[in-house]
Scaffold this motif. Sequence first.
Motif, PDB file in Angstrom:
ATOM      1  N   UNK A  19     -11.132  11.196   0.334  1.00 48.36           N
ATOM      2  CA  UNK A  19     -11.710  10.925  -0.983  1.00 48.36           C
ATOM      3  C   UNK A  19     -13.028  10.167  -0.830  1.00 48.36           C
ATOM      4  N   UNK A  20     -13.820  10.162  -1.889  1.00 47.73           N
ATOM      5  CA  UNK A  20     -15.087   9.424  -1.868  1.00 47.73           C
ATOM      6  C   UNK A  20     -14.851   7.939  -1.608  1.00 47.73           C
ATOM      7  N   UNK A  21     -13.817   7.401  -2.201  1.00 50.32           N
ATOM      8  CA  UNK A  21     -13.479   5.989  -2.016  1.00 50.32           C
ATOM      9  C   UNK A  21     -13.136   5.714  -0.551  1.00 50.32           C
ATOM     10  N   UNK A  22     -12.311   6.560   0.033  1.00 52.33           N
ATOM     11  CA  UNK A  22     -11.950   6.387   1.437  1.00 52.33           C
ATOM     12  C   UNK A  22     -13.179   6.504   2.332  1.00 52.33           C
ATOM     13  N   UNK A  23     -14.047   7.458   2.027  1.00 49.73           N
ATOM     14  CA  UNK A  23     -15.268   7.620   2.809  1.00 49.73           C
ATOM     15  C   UNK A  23     -16.139   6.368   2.718  1.00 49.73           C
ATOM     16  N   UNK A  24     -16.281   5.832   1.513  1.00 53.59           N
ATOM     17  CA  UNK A  24     -17.118   4.643   1.317  1.00 53.59           C
ATOM     18  C   UNK A  24     -16.569   3.466   2.110  1.00 53.59           C
ATOM     19  N   UNK A  25     -15.275   3.218   2.017  1.00 47.19           N
ATOM     20  CA  UNK A  25     -14.675   2.095   2.733  1.00 47.19           C
ATOM     21  C   UNK A  25     -14.830   2.266   4.242  1.00 47.19           C
ATOM     22  N   UNK A  26     -14.540   3.462   4.723  1.00 43.65           N
ATOM     23  CA  UNK A  26     -14.628   3.717   6.163  1.00 43.65           C
ATOM     24  C   UNK A  26     -16.060   3.528   6.653  1.00 43.65           C
ATOM     25  N   UNK A  27     -17.013   4.088   5.941  1.00 50.39           N
ATOM     26  CA  UNK A  27     -18.409   3.996   6.350  1.00 50.39           C
ATOM     27  C   UNK A  27     -18.912   2.551   6.319  1.00 50.39           C
ATOM     28  N   UNK A  28     -18.536   1.810   5.290  1.00 52.36           N
ATOM     29  CA  UNK A  28     -18.957   0.416   5.217  1.00 52.36           C
ATOM     30  C   UNK A  28     -18.328  -0.403   6.346  1.00 52.36           C
ATOM     31  N   UNK A  29     -17.101  -0.084   6.680  1.00 50.71           N
ATOM     32  CA  UNK A  29     -16.400  -0.835   7.732  1.00 50.71           C
ATOM     33  C   UNK A  29     -16.924  -0.467   9.121  1.00 50.71           C
ATOM     34  N   UNK A  30     -17.064   0.819   9.398  1.00 46.79           N
ATOM     35  CA  UNK A  30     -17.430   1.260  10.745  1.00 46.79           C
ATOM     36  C   UNK A  30     -18.936   1.433  10.964  1.00 46.79           C
ATOM     37  N   UNK A  31     -19.665   1.877   9.960  1.00 41.39           N
ATOM     38  CA  UNK A  31     -21.092   2.120  10.152  1.00 41.39           C
ATOM     39  C   UNK A  31     -21.945   0.912   9.778  1.00 41.39           C
TER      40      UNK A  31
END
Length: 111
Positions: A19-31
Motif C-alpha cells: 500500500x502507499x502507506x506501507x511504501x511511505x513508512x518503509x522508504x522513510x525508515x530505510x531510505x
Amino acid sequence: MEKKVRLISLYELYQQLFTEKQQAYFEEYYFEDLSLAEIAENHQVSRNAVHDQVKKVEHGLETYEAKLGMLEMAMTYEQLLEKIYAAESLETVKALLDEARIEVEVTIGRD
C-alpha cells in the motif's frame, strides 16, 4: 548480503505490491533513515503502528522472494553478464549462453 541492503534490493523489485502507506513508512525508515518515532510524528500515528507496518513489509518482501525468486534470478543474470563480458572467445560466450538457457529452463520448470 547485509539485511538492510537485501531488504532495499527486494523492495525495488516488489514495492508496487504494498500500500502507499506501507511504501511511505518503509522508504522513510530505510531510505531517509528516520526513526520510527519521527515517522509516526510525520504521519500522526503511533510509533507501534509504524513499526507494525515496516515489519509487515519486511516479512512480505521475504515471502515474495521465497515464492518468486526475482532477486536471486537477477543476481544470477548479473553474474552471467559479468562472465560474458570477461569471456575471451566466442566459444566461451556460446557456452555461457547455453548454460544460461538450461538454467532458465530449470527455473521456469520449478514449482
